[in-house]
Design an enzyme around this catalytic site. Structure first.
Site, mmCIF file in Angstrom:
data_model
loop_
_atom_site.group_PDB
_atom_site.id
_atom_site.type_symbol
_atom_site.label_atom_id
_atom_site.label_comp_id
_atom_site.label_asym_id
_atom_site.label_seq_id
_atom_site.Cartn_x
_atom_site.Cartn_y
_atom_site.Cartn_z
ATOM 1 N N LYS A 124 0.709 -1.127 0.100
ATOM 2 C CA LYS A 124 0.194 0.027 0.007
ATOM 3 C C LYS A 124 0.829 1.347 -0.052
ATOM 4 C CE LYS A 124 -3.793 -2.445 2.108
ATOM 5 N NZ LYS A 124 -4.383 -3.020 3.338
ATOM 6 N N GLN A 145 -4.685 -1.425 9.574
ATOM 7 C CA GLN A 145 -4.655 -2.808 8.885
ATOM 8 C C GLN A 145 -5.309 -3.707 9.714
ATOM 9 O OE1 GLN A 145 -3.129 -3.417 5.717
ATOM 10 N NE2 GLN A 145 -4.154 -5.422 5.999
ATOM 11 N N ASP A 158 -11.382 2.669 4.201
ATOM 12 C CA ASP A 158 -11.499 1.385 3.963
ATOM 13 C C ASP A 158 -13.112 1.105 3.789
ATOM 14 O OD1 ASP A 158 -9.683 -0.741 3.586
ATOM 15 O OD2 ASP A 158 -9.420 -1.032 5.500
#
Ligand code: NAP
Length: 283
Positions: free
Chosen positions: A53, A97, A120
């Protein structure tokens, strides 16, 4: 014989679009869109995902920063960091994460993220916007699947779509997105008793379970579009999806490979969400 939906090539296209939008944002606002990723602990898979990422953000002209915290980080300390990031005007996207170490509750931490920075798309506020059909930050993997359908000119309108899996991360949001596009949607899960029949009648099959070869090739309806989200590691170390690829490609019109299908799209859509968040925050 099905045409392959090349996730790598399509993700490259999306990343190029994102880069152009990030450059335009920088030119207008004198700063790049900012994405901060929080990684707690040393889970090897998570470390790889976060590095990918970080690299992808840099290439797309997004200012990426990673906060690497020890596994024993307390909930209070993690929340303090999230609140700091929420309050920093140069940060447009915050991604924690997952999974977090066991002593931390994923949902408590996600709930603390400013929904405007929730790239997200997992905050309940953004999930709610999706349910009511309003604009908002949407989960990356389902958005990637929708982009793939669009790419192969598969309009879900009036089609029978089957989603295997009902997770908050993939199954539920993709089902809502297909519904929004006027598909007739069925959601299958671990208690579904007639999975083969449901697959046989479906024009679009999205598999997001995490069980190798769960969907047999001869279940696939002739001409169906198959998107395989599943990632399963076999004993020989190779990766495979939830669908029997060799069998399904004989019957489907389009199919995604694993690896090289949905996976690359997920990061591309994260970058896209970051620029969307940056633009929405300055409006
Ligand atoms: P998850 O939270 O474990 O959910 C799996 C879902 O599959 C559950 O809803 C479960 O049903 C259902 N299920 C289990 N056995 C089933 C069966 N026999 N028939 C039908 N449904 C069944 O997993 P997830 O996070 O959604 O991820 C699913 C897969 O996608 C995993 O392989 C994951 O690695 C992969 N993934 C890939 C990407 C990517 O970028 N390519 C991103 C995210 C996830 P119940 O609800 O009844 O338990």
């Amino acid at each position: 014989m099905a045409e392959l939906i090349d996730g790598k090539a399509l993700a490259k296209e999306v990343r190029a679009e994102v880069k152009a939008r990030a450059e335009a944002f920088r030119a207008t606002h004198n700063r790049a869109p900012g994405l901060d990723v929080v990684l707690v602990g040393e889970d090897p898979a998570s470390q790889v995902y976060v590095r990918n990422k970080e690299r992808a953000a840099a290439k797309a002209g997004i200012e990426g920063r990673v906060h690497r915290l020890p596994a024993e980080t307390t909930e209070a300390d993690l929340l303090t960091l999230i609140f700091e990031l929420n309050g920093d005007d140069h940060i447009d996207g915050i991604l924690v994460q997952l999974p977090l170490p066991d002593h931390l509750h994923d949902q408590t931490i996600i709930d603390a993220i400013d929904p405007a920075k929730d790239v997200d798309g997992l905050h309940p506020f953004n999930a709610g916007l999706l349910v009511v059909g309003r604009k908002g930050l949407r989960p990356c993997t389902p958005s990637g699947c929708m982009r793939m359908l669009e790419h192969v000119a598969c309009d879900p309108k009036g089609k029978r779509a089957l989603v295997l899996g009902r997770s908050t991360l993939v199954g539920k949001p993709i089902a809502l997105m297909l519904l929004e596009k006027h598909a007739t949607v069925t959601i299958a899960h671990s208690r579904t008793i007639d999975l083969a029949d449901r697959v046989r009648e479906s024009d679009i099959v999205i598999a997001a379970v995490g069980r190798a070869n769960l969907v047999k090739g001869d279940w696939i309806k002739e001409g169906a579009v198959v998107i395989d989200v599943g990632i399963n590691r076999l004993d020989d170390g190779s990766l495979t999806g939830d669908v029997d690829f060799a069998g399904a490609k004989e019957r489907a019109s389009h199919i995604t490979p694993v690896p090289g299908g949905v996976g690359p799209m997920t990061i591309a859509m994260l970058l896209s969400n970051t620029v969307d968040a940056a633009q929405a925050r300055i409006l």
